[in-house]
Motif scaffolding. Structure first.
Motif, PDB file in Angstrom:
ATOM      1  N   UNK A  89       0.847  -1.188   0.000  1.00 21.82           N
ATOM      2  CA  UNK A  89       0.000   0.000   0.000  1.00 21.82           C
ATOM      3  C   UNK A  89       0.884   1.240   0.000  1.00 21.82           C
ATOM      4  N   UNK A  90       0.468   2.240  -0.772  1.00 26.03           N
ATOM      5  CA  UNK A  90       1.139   3.544  -0.752  1.00 26.03           C
ATOM      6  C   UNK A  90       0.076   4.607  -0.491  1.00 26.03           C
ATOM      7  N   UNK A  91       0.420   5.529   0.389  1.00 28.62           N
ATOM      8  CA  UNK A  91      -0.472   6.611   0.804  1.00 28.62           C
ATOM      9  C   UNK A  91       0.286   7.902   0.550  1.00 28.62           C
ATOM     10  N   UNK A  92      -0.197   8.737  -0.375  1.00 29.53           N
ATOM     11  CA  UNK A  92       0.557   9.943  -0.724  1.00 29.53           C
ATOM     12  C   UNK A  92      -0.294  11.208  -0.735  1.00 29.53           C
ATOM     13  N   UNK A  93       0.314  12.277  -0.281  1.00 27.78           N
ATOM     14  CA  UNK A  93      -0.268  13.602  -0.420  1.00 27.78           C
ATOM     15  C   UNK A  93      -0.011  14.044  -1.863  1.00 27.78           C
ATOM     16  N   UNK A  94      -0.779  15.012  -2.349  1.00 28.58           N
ATOM     17  CA  UNK A  94      -0.520  15.544  -3.691  1.00 28.58           C
ATOM     18  C   UNK A  94       0.633  16.542  -3.650  1.00 28.58           C
ATOM     19  N   UNK A  95       0.531  17.511  -2.750  1.00 34.43           N
ATOM     20  CA  UNK A  95       1.524  18.575  -2.710  1.00 34.43           C
ATOM     21  C   UNK A  95       2.623  18.217  -1.718  1.00 34.43           C
ATOM     22  N   UNK A  96       3.816  18.028  -2.252  1.00 41.48           N
ATOM     23  CA  UNK A  96       4.962  17.574  -1.468  1.00 41.48           C
ATOM     24  C   UNK A  96       6.085  18.592  -1.565  1.00 41.48           C
ATOM     25  N   UNK A  97       7.103  18.408  -0.750  1.00 42.03           N
ATOM     26  CA  UNK A  97       8.301  19.216  -0.916  1.00 42.03           C
ATOM     27  C   UNK A  97       8.957  18.836  -2.241  1.00 42.03           C
ATOM     28  N   UNK A  98       9.547  19.781  -2.902  1.00 42.81           N
ATOM     29  CA  UNK A  98      10.199  19.494  -4.181  1.00 42.81           C
ATOM     30  C   UNK A  98       9.309  19.830  -5.361  1.00 42.81           C
ATOM     31  N   UNK A  99       9.844  19.666  -6.566  1.00 39.28           N
ATOM     32  CA  UNK A  99       9.126  20.098  -7.767  1.00 39.28           C
ATOM     33  C   UNK A  99       8.023  19.146  -8.232  1.00 39.28           C
ATOM     34  N   UNK A 100       8.057  17.885  -7.803  1.00 39.17           N
ATOM     35  CA  UNK A 100       7.070  16.904  -8.279  1.00 39.17           C
ATOM     36  C   UNK A 100       5.987  16.684  -7.229  1.00 39.17           C
ATOM     37  N   UNK A 101       4.858  16.171  -7.708  1.00 43.99           N
ATOM     38  CA  UNK A 101       3.698  15.967  -6.848  1.00 43.99           C
ATOM     39  C   UNK A 101       3.430  14.488  -6.595  1.00 43.99           C
ATOM     40  N   UNK A 102       2.483  14.232  -5.707  1.00 43.09           N
ATOM     41  CA  UNK A 102       2.034  12.869  -5.465  1.00 43.09           C
ATOM     42  C   UNK A 102       1.367  12.270  -6.692  1.00 43.09           C
ATOM     43  N   UNK A 103       0.749  13.111  -7.532  1.00 42.97           N
ATOM     44  CA  UNK A 103       0.167  12.603  -8.780  1.00 42.97           C
ATOM     45  C   UNK A 103       1.254  12.177  -9.754  1.00 42.97           C
ATOM     46  N   UNK A 104       2.384  12.900  -9.769  1.00 43.42           N
ATOM     47  CA  UNK A 104       3.518  12.469 -10.593  1.00 43.42           C
ATOM     48  C   UNK A 104       3.993  11.095 -10.130  1.00 43.42           C
TER      49      UNK A 104
END
Length: 166
Positions: A89-104
């Motif tokens: 299982x992976x649980x991710x926020x969309x807006x993260x530190x850095x240039x890429x997102x959880x959707x990426x």
């Protein structure tokens, strides 16, 4: 608004022994995750997420990442141990530190591990989340913030119980 947030935070931080007795919680999932990756840059949520995961299985191994790049590194390192499925299982926020997102990160995972259960969370309204996905794209399960322990638990159990096999 602040009062509502405080009440929800209090709901999140119930003692661990109360989780199993909460009214409305689904039974344990049929597939218990042994390894979970949480990608979240808001460390205030770590206690909530950790407690929900521990309620699924106290022996669950939880890896944490705060950027999309760090998450990819963790997946690749785990893949060396278990090439078939580094996490259950992976649980991710969309807006993260850095240039890429959880959707990426989700799109990257879909190419490599298309059957790996992944849940996305964010403060975005649900309609804005689907707009961010793009027209016609079928996205992962979404848990809007702020969420309660019950909402998080129920969604994770539903995702883990889902069987796409015919």
């Amino acid at each position: 608004m602040l009062t509502t947030g405080v009440a929800r935070l209090r709901d999140w931080l119930l003692p661990e022994e109360d989780y199993g007795r909460r009214v409305g919680l689904q039974p344990l999932p049929t597939r218990i995750p042994k390894r979970v990756l949480v990608i979240e840059d808001d460390l205030a949520l770590s206690t909530v997420i950790d407690r929900v995961l521990q309620s699924l299985d106290p022996s669950v191994e939880v890896d944490w990442a705060v950027t999309e790049e760090e998450a990819r590194e963790r997946v690749m390192a785990r893949a060396e141990e278990d090439p078939g499925q580094p996490y259950q299982l992976i649980f991710t926020d969309i807006f993260l530190g850095g240039p890429r997102t959880g959707l990426d990160f989700w799109r990257w995972c879909q190419r490599i591990y298309p059957d790996l259960p992944l849940v996305v969370t964010s403060g975005l309204a649900t309609d804005r989340f689907y707009d961010a996905l793009g027209a016609g794209e079928v996205g992962p399960p979404y848990l809007p913030k702020p969420f309660t322990v019950d909402e998080c638990y129920d969604l994770l159990v539903g995702v883990l119980n889902y069987d796409a096999a015919p």
